[in-house]
Scaffold this motif. Structure first.
Motif, PDB file in Angstrom:
ATOM      1  N   UNK A 197       4.919  11.714 -19.232  1.00 21.62           N
ATOM      2  CA  UNK A 197       5.904  10.807 -18.643  1.00 21.62           C
ATOM      3  C   UNK A 197       5.430  10.259 -17.298  1.00 21.62           C
ATOM      4  N   UNK A 198       4.679  11.094 -16.561  1.00 20.92           N
ATOM      5  CA  UNK A 198       4.156  10.667 -15.255  1.00 20.92           C
ATOM      6  C   UNK A 198       2.894   9.829 -15.383  1.00 20.92           C
ATOM      7  N   UNK A 199       2.356   9.715 -16.607  1.00 19.51           N
ATOM      8  CA  UNK A 199       1.199   8.862 -16.843  1.00 19.51           C
ATOM      9  C   UNK A 199      -0.147   9.517 -16.627  1.00 19.51           C
ATOM     10  N   UNK A 200      -0.195  10.850 -16.421  1.00 19.40           N
ATOM     11  CA  UNK A 200      -1.466  11.517 -16.180  1.00 19.40           C
ATOM     12  C   UNK A 200      -2.207  11.868 -17.468  1.00 19.40           C
ATOM     13  N   UNK A 201      -1.476  12.015 -18.579  1.00 18.54           N
ATOM     14  CA  UNK A 201      -2.085  12.428 -19.841  1.00 18.54           C
ATOM     15  C   UNK A 201      -1.848  11.401 -20.938  1.00 18.54           C
ATOM     16  N   UNK A 202      -2.792  11.362 -21.887  1.00 18.81           N
ATOM     17  CA  UNK A 202      -2.658  10.576 -23.101  1.00 18.81           C
ATOM     18  C   UNK A 202      -2.808  11.507 -24.290  1.00 18.81           C
ATOM     19  N   UNK A 203      -2.075  11.239 -25.367  1.00 23.23           N
ATOM     20  CA  UNK A 203      -2.175  12.063 -26.571  1.00 23.23           C
ATOM     21  C   UNK A 203      -2.638  11.225 -27.747  1.00 23.23           C
ATOM     22  N   UNK A 255      -4.359   6.803 -14.983  1.00 27.02           N
ATOM     23  CA  UNK A 255      -3.137   7.460 -14.522  1.00 27.02           C
ATOM     24  C   UNK A 255      -3.061   7.588 -13.014  1.00 27.02           C
ATOM     25  N   UNK A 256      -4.161   7.348 -12.365  1.00 30.28           N
ATOM     26  CA  UNK A 256      -4.198   7.418 -10.904  1.00 30.28           C
ATOM     27  C   UNK A 256      -5.591   7.102 -10.407  1.00 30.28           C
ATOM     28  N   UNK A 257      -5.677   6.802  -9.128  1.00 31.18           N
ATOM     29  CA  UNK A 257      -6.949   6.430  -8.513  1.00 31.18           C
ATOM     30  C   UNK A 257      -7.072   7.126  -7.162  1.00 31.18           C
ATOM     31  N   UNK A 258      -8.314   7.278  -6.726  1.00 35.44           N
ATOM     32  CA  UNK A 258      -8.557   7.862  -5.406  1.00 35.44           C
ATOM     33  C   UNK A 258      -9.612   7.038  -4.691  1.00 35.44           C
ATOM     34  N   UNK A 259      -9.522   7.021  -3.383  1.00 35.86           N
ATOM     35  CA  UNK A 259     -10.480   6.282  -2.558  1.00 35.86           C
ATOM     36  C   UNK A 259     -11.422   7.271  -1.883  1.00 35.86           C
ATOM     37  N   UNK A 260     -12.714   7.035  -2.047  1.00 35.86           N
ATOM     38  CA  UNK A 260     -13.719   7.812  -1.334  1.00 35.86           C
ATOM     39  C   UNK A 260     -14.221   7.039  -0.141  1.00 35.86           C
ATOM     40  N   UNK A 261     -14.309   7.712   0.999  1.00 34.75           N
ATOM     41  CA  UNK A 261     -14.786   7.088   2.239  1.00 34.75           C
ATOM     42  C   UNK A 261     -15.889   7.943   2.851  1.00 34.75           C
ATOM     43  N   UNK A 262     -16.860   7.300   3.443  1.00 30.42           N
ATOM     44  CA  UNK A 262     -17.841   8.044   4.209  1.00 30.42           C
ATOM     45  C   UNK A 262     -18.247   7.250   5.443  1.00 30.42           C
ATOM     46  N   UNK A 263     -18.399   7.950   6.548  1.00 31.27           N
ATOM     47  CA  UNK A 263     -18.889   7.365   7.795  1.00 31.27           C
ATOM     48  C   UNK A 263     -20.165   8.102   8.175  1.00 31.27           C
ATOM     49  N   UNK A 264     -21.219   7.366   8.434  1.00 30.68           N
ATOM     50  CA  UNK A 264     -22.501   7.934   8.835  1.00 30.68           C
ATOM     51  C   UNK A 264     -22.995   7.196  10.078  1.00 30.68           C
ATOM     52  N   UNK A 265     -24.087   7.651  10.677  1.00 31.02           N
ATOM     53  CA  UNK A 265     -24.656   6.885  11.790  1.00 31.02           C
ATOM     54  C   UNK A 265     -25.130   5.492  11.396  1.00 31.02           C
ATOM     55  N   UNK A 266     -25.126   5.186  10.092  1.00 22.93           N
ATOM     56  CA  UNK A 266     -25.561   3.871   9.628  1.00 22.93           C
ATOM     57  C   UNK A 266     -24.409   2.912   9.408  1.00 22.93           C
ATOM     58  N   UNK A 267     -23.192   3.428   9.184  1.00 21.75           N
ATOM     59  CA  UNK A 267     -22.062   2.545   8.930  1.00 21.75           C
ATOM     60  C   UNK A 267     -20.971   3.226   8.136  1.00 21.75           C
ATOM     61  N   UNK A 268     -20.136   2.427   7.449  1.00 25.63           N
ATOM     62  CA  UNK A 268     -18.957   2.913   6.733  1.00 25.63           C
ATOM     63  C   UNK A 268     -18.995   2.379   5.306  1.00 25.63           C
ATOM     64  N   UNK A 269     -18.646   3.245   4.338  1.00 25.00           N
ATOM     65  CA  UNK A 269     -18.588   2.835   2.935  1.00 25.00           C
ATOM     66  C   UNK A 269     -17.301   3.342   2.310  1.00 25.00           C
ATOM     67  N   UNK A 270     -16.842   2.626   1.271  1.00 20.14           N
ATOM     68  CA  UNK A 270     -15.634   3.020   0.550  1.00 20.14           C
ATOM     69  C   UNK A 270     -15.808   2.696  -0.925  1.00 20.14           C
ATOM     70  N   UNK A 271     -15.112   3.443  -1.786  1.00 15.77           N
ATOM     71  CA  UNK A 271     -15.148   3.187  -3.225  1.00 15.77           C
ATOM     72  C   UNK A 271     -13.824   3.616  -3.835  1.00 15.77           C
ATOM     73  N   UNK A 272     -13.483   2.993  -4.960  1.00 18.06           N
ATOM     74  CA  UNK A 272     -12.287   3.354  -5.723  1.00 18.06           C
ATOM     75  C   UNK A 272     -12.726   4.026  -7.014  1.00 18.06           C
ATOM     76  N   UNK A 273     -12.145   5.203  -7.320  1.00 14.36           N
ATOM     77  CA  UNK A 273     -12.505   5.979  -8.499  1.00 14.36           C
ATOM     78  C   UNK A 273     -11.256   6.272  -9.320  1.00 14.36           C
ATOM     79  N   UNK A 274     -11.379   6.207 -10.671  1.00 18.13           N
ATOM     80  CA  UNK A 274     -10.246   6.586 -11.509  1.00 18.13           C
ATOM     81  C   UNK A 274     -10.311   8.065 -11.849  1.00 18.13           C
ATOM     82  N   UNK A 275      -9.330   8.559 -12.620  1.00 20.87           N
ATOM     83  CA  UNK A 275      -9.259   9.994 -12.896  1.00 20.87           C
ATOM     84  C   UNK A 275     -10.386  10.485 -13.794  1.00 20.87           C
ATOM     85  N   UNK A 276     -11.066   9.555 -14.474  1.00 27.90           N
ATOM     86  CA  UNK A 276     -12.209   9.941 -15.301  1.00 27.90           C
ATOM     87  C   UNK A 276     -13.505  10.015 -14.503  1.00 27.90           C
TER      88      UNK A 276
END
Length: 388
Positions: free
Chosen positions: A54-60, A81-102
């Protein structure tokens, strides 16, 4: 890791996470298979599965028929069913990415910014988070995982020198991130995030015990034991870059001399002698690199060492190629089935691992210890204060 549920009435949120983590770890399975794995009744699992669907996390779906009767229903993670953002900061700069539950990276973005100040970094983070959210504008964002160079909270070593984020001491990182992103935030040393990325989605997926060696602006590492990073008492285990490689050698910003990362790191590579080629630099640092490999092997007894990082793939491959001939350590075994050192050439392992931190932080099983007046509080270096 062995995941086990509990039949205590107040443990329903924990059991929901147990069921979800079981499917994430072991792949599609039936309610009965889940119940057997986690020690819950089929009825309890069925109730939890209904909620998660019902919450959309699983498929059958149905398994292919193998005879008479209706085939069993199998359950799988819903990638969207959901997404997460990965961030990293280094002495070279900043990066970001979007990842799904798979674990699929749906898009990434970055900004070059040498040695960013906190103000510069958080301004760029705000821009990049908006940019990667646009890959799934209507999607449910679970949280943000943030990776940054360590070590954390160490006198005369944290946020000091060119291989870390100089000038970030005392910054309430967690509070600023949650203010900028409006999302739950989970933070780790970049080496831990990268090791998680390699374990979940890279060369470490088929290896239970491996040491991840991260060639970044500096040099660090993390031992992965049965899929779990070895953190240490204060979360700084694996700072191999500050092991003394050359007695009386080059001065290090940490105050010591001859530290390994003074010779083996992107900072060292970028400051190599004028006219020195990449191949000549690799040849020069090979004895030091091999000594580090033997030290790691004798300390941790890993199945293999995975060399990765933000260095370009050709440099990582060139260093790994030198390890075809290594001196003896406890890893010199007749029954080896993997090389002693392998290359991780996926340069987004840090972002994958950072995003996975957010998924695990929100969805994975955890039971909070019961609070008591006498319980010691733990220092939280990311909040510039105390954690409960």
């Amino acid at each position: 890791m062995v995941l086990r549920g509990t039949n205590q009435e107040q443990a329903r949120p924990y059991n929901r996470r147990i069921v979800l983590e079981c499917i994430r770890n072991d792949g599609p399975q039936t309610r009965g298979e889940i119940a057997e794995r986690v020690g819950l009744t089929v009825q309890t699992v069925s109730t939890i599965v209904r909620e998660l669907e019902e919450q959309g996390y699983l498929l059958s779906s149905r398994r292919a028929p193998k005879g008479r009767g209706l085939p069993a229903t199998i359950l799988n993670i819903n990638p969207d069913g959901g997404y997460a953002i990965g961030l990293t900061v280094t002495p070279l700069g900043v990066e970001a990415a979007l990842m799904n539950l798979a674990g699929d990276l749906l898009g990434s973005a970055g900004r070059a910014c040498p040695h960013p100040t906190p103000k510069q970094a958080f301004e760029l983070i705000e821009e990049l988070v908006a940019e990667v959210r646009a890959f799934r504008p209507a999607g449910r964002i679970l949280g943000v995982g943030f990776a940054m160079p360590g070590p954390f909270d160490v006198q005369a070593m944290s946020f000091v020198g060119p291989t870390t984020l100089d000038g970030w001491a005392g910054v309430p990182v967690r509070a600023r991130l949650e203010e900028v992103t409006k999302l739950p935030t989970f933070i780790a040393v970049d080496t831990v995030a990268a090791a998680l990325g390699v374990r979940l989605y890279g060369e470490g997926a088929s290896v239970r015990q491996f040491y991840y060696l991260h060639l970044g602006a500096g040099l660090g590492g993390t031992m992965m034991q049965d899929g779990v990073p070895l953190r240490g008492a204060w979360g700084n285990a694996g700072e191999i870059g500050h092991i003394q490689a050359i007695p009386g050698g080059l001065p290090c910003p940490c105050g010591n001399t001859g530290c390994l990362e003074r010779y083996l790191s992107l900072d060292s590579f970028s400051n190599r002698r004028q006219g020195q080629s990449e191949a000549d630099w690799v040849k020069e640092v090979t004895p030091i690199f091999h000594s580090a490999i033997r030290t790691i092997e004798n300390l941790f007894d890993p199945q293999t060492i995975v060399l990765g990082g933000i260095a370009h793939s050709e440099l990582i491959a060139a260093l790994v190629a030198t390890t075809e001939q290594l001196q003896t350590s406890i890893s010199s075994r007749y029954d080896r089935t993997t090389p002693r050192v392998i290359a991780s050439l996926a340069n987004q392992s840090v972002l994958r691992g950072a995003a996975a931190l957010a998924v695990s932080g929100v969805l994975s099983p955890r039971q909070e210890p019961t609070s008591s007046p006498g319980r010691a509080r733990k220092r939280d270096p990311f909040s510039n204060g105390m954690a409960a």
